[in-house]
Design an enzyme around this catalytic site. Structure first.
Site, PDB file in Angstrom:
ATOM      1  N   SER A 112       0.861  -1.172   0.000  1.00 46.28           N
ATOM      2  CA  SER A 112       0.000   0.000   0.000  1.00 46.28           C
ATOM      3  C   SER A 112       0.902   1.227   0.000  1.00 46.28           C
ATOM      4  O   SER A 112       1.872   1.301   0.748  1.00 46.28           O
ATOM      5  CB  SER A 112      -0.897  -0.007   1.242  1.00 46.28           C
ATOM      6  OG  SER A 112      -1.791  -1.098   1.198  1.00 46.28           O
ATOM      7  N   HIS A 117       4.295  12.875  -7.986  1.00 44.44           N
ATOM      8  CA  HIS A 117       5.376  13.429  -8.791  1.00 44.44           C
ATOM      9  C   HIS A 117       4.858  14.726  -9.400  1.00 44.44           C
ATOM     10  O   HIS A 117       3.681  14.820  -9.779  1.00 44.44           O
ATOM     11  CB  HIS A 117       5.799  12.472  -9.901  1.00 44.44           C
ATOM     12  CG  HIS A 117       6.268  11.146  -9.404  1.00 44.44           C
ATOM     13  ND1 HIS A 117       7.566  10.919  -8.997  1.00 44.44           N
ATOM     14  CD2 HIS A 117       5.617   9.976  -9.235  1.00 44.44           C
ATOM     15  CE1 HIS A 117       7.688   9.666  -8.597  1.00 44.44           C
ATOM     16  NE2 HIS A 117       6.517   9.068  -8.735  1.00 44.44           N
ATOM     17  N   CYS A 140      -4.501  -1.647   0.348  1.00 47.48           N
ATOM     18  CA  CYS A 140      -5.027  -3.007   0.488  1.00 47.48           C
ATOM     19  C   CYS A 140      -5.840  -3.063   1.777  1.00 47.48           C
ATOM     20  O   CYS A 140      -5.519  -2.386   2.746  1.00 47.48           O
ATOM     21  CB  CYS A 140      -3.894  -4.025   0.554  1.00 47.48           C
ATOM     22  SG  CYS A 140      -2.881  -4.105  -0.940  1.00 47.48           S
TER      23      CYS A 140
END
Length: 264
Positions: A112, A117, A140
């Site tokens: 996870s 960016h 998850c």
């Protein structure tokens, strides 16, 4: 959907990824360089780390590791590995160290994670500058990345947003029945506040049978002053304002629809 009694851990992976765009018009090369330097500093690795750490708090995730990096000449990246359950503080790496290079990002995708960016860029001639933040929140278990949607869009002052949400894998209940999604959803818009919906024009493209959901957002209100850098609209002639407005609207529509629009 009723609450499920699962056999073991919830093995579903829920991924929310989106691109957030900020658009600006500059009149000179000096203004262009100034805008890129300004936006690069505004969304540097330290600030992005603060935003993503708050995102972890919002979705109820525990931070395992933080990697961050400012790049030259511009851009930044931050990756946070998270877990659903509380973890032993002795096992957490609290140190700061450079973030992954682009080709190394896949090394984080087996956990996870939350990553961002940034990509400042400019048109070579037309005076248009765009800043794009590419964000992915992948979890998850029962943690839902959709809970952080409003916060992230507000924090990054978005003119245009494209969002993808997908649920992958399956989990089983105590009787062995497989479930390929564990919550109700027919649109990402259902997880946005009413004031958020009022700010944007939105369009959905969903593939329900594959648990794939896509939403595009374009800011409704257009105030030229918001898109100028170190120049006031009142200092421009009416003709200049019209030309710049047309350029900005064309740029924004092209990004929103994901295709180039021929000049008329």
């Amino acid at each position: 959907m009723k609450k499920l009694k699962l056999h073991g851990f919830n093995n579903l992976t829920k991924s929310l990824s989106f691109c957030i765009y900020d658009i600006c018009y500059v009149k000179t090369a000096e203004e262009r360089d100034g805008y890129i330097a300004y936006i690069d500093e505004l969304y540097n690795a330290n600030r992005l780390t603060e935003i993503l750490s708050e995102t972890c708090s919002i979705i109820g995730a525990n931070i395992l590791n933080i990697a961050r990096q400012d790049y030259e000449p511009q851009g930044a990246s931050v990756t946070i590995l998270v877990s659903e359950e509380p973890v032993d503080p002795q096992l957490i790496d609290p140190t700061e160290h450079p973030g992954p290079l682009p080709e190394a990002v896949v090394a984080h995708l087996d956990k996870s994670h939350i990553c961002v960016h940034t990509y400042p860029e400019s048109h070579p001639e037309a005076g248009l500058c765009t800043f794009r933040a590419d964000i992915e929140v992948s979890t998850c278990g029962v943690i839902s990345p959709l809970n952080a949607l409003n916060y992230l869009i507000h924090q990054l002052e978005s003119d245009i947003v494209t969002i993808d949400y997908r649920v992958r894998g399956f989990t089983r209940d105590i009787n062995g029945m497989k479930y390929f999604i564990d919550h109700e959803i027919n649109s990402i818009q259902n997880f946005m506040s009413e004031d958020m919906k009022g700010l944007y024009d939105m369009m959905d493209v969903n593939v329900y049978q594959e648990n794939i959901f896509h939403t595009k957002m374009l800011l409704k209100e257009f105030d030229l002053k918001h898109y100028m850098f170190h120049t006031q609209p009142e200092d421009l002639s009416e003709e200049e304002r019209k030309v710049i407005t047309d350029l900005l609207w064309k740029e924004m529509r092209e990004i929103y629809y994901g295709r180039n629009i021929p000049a008329v």
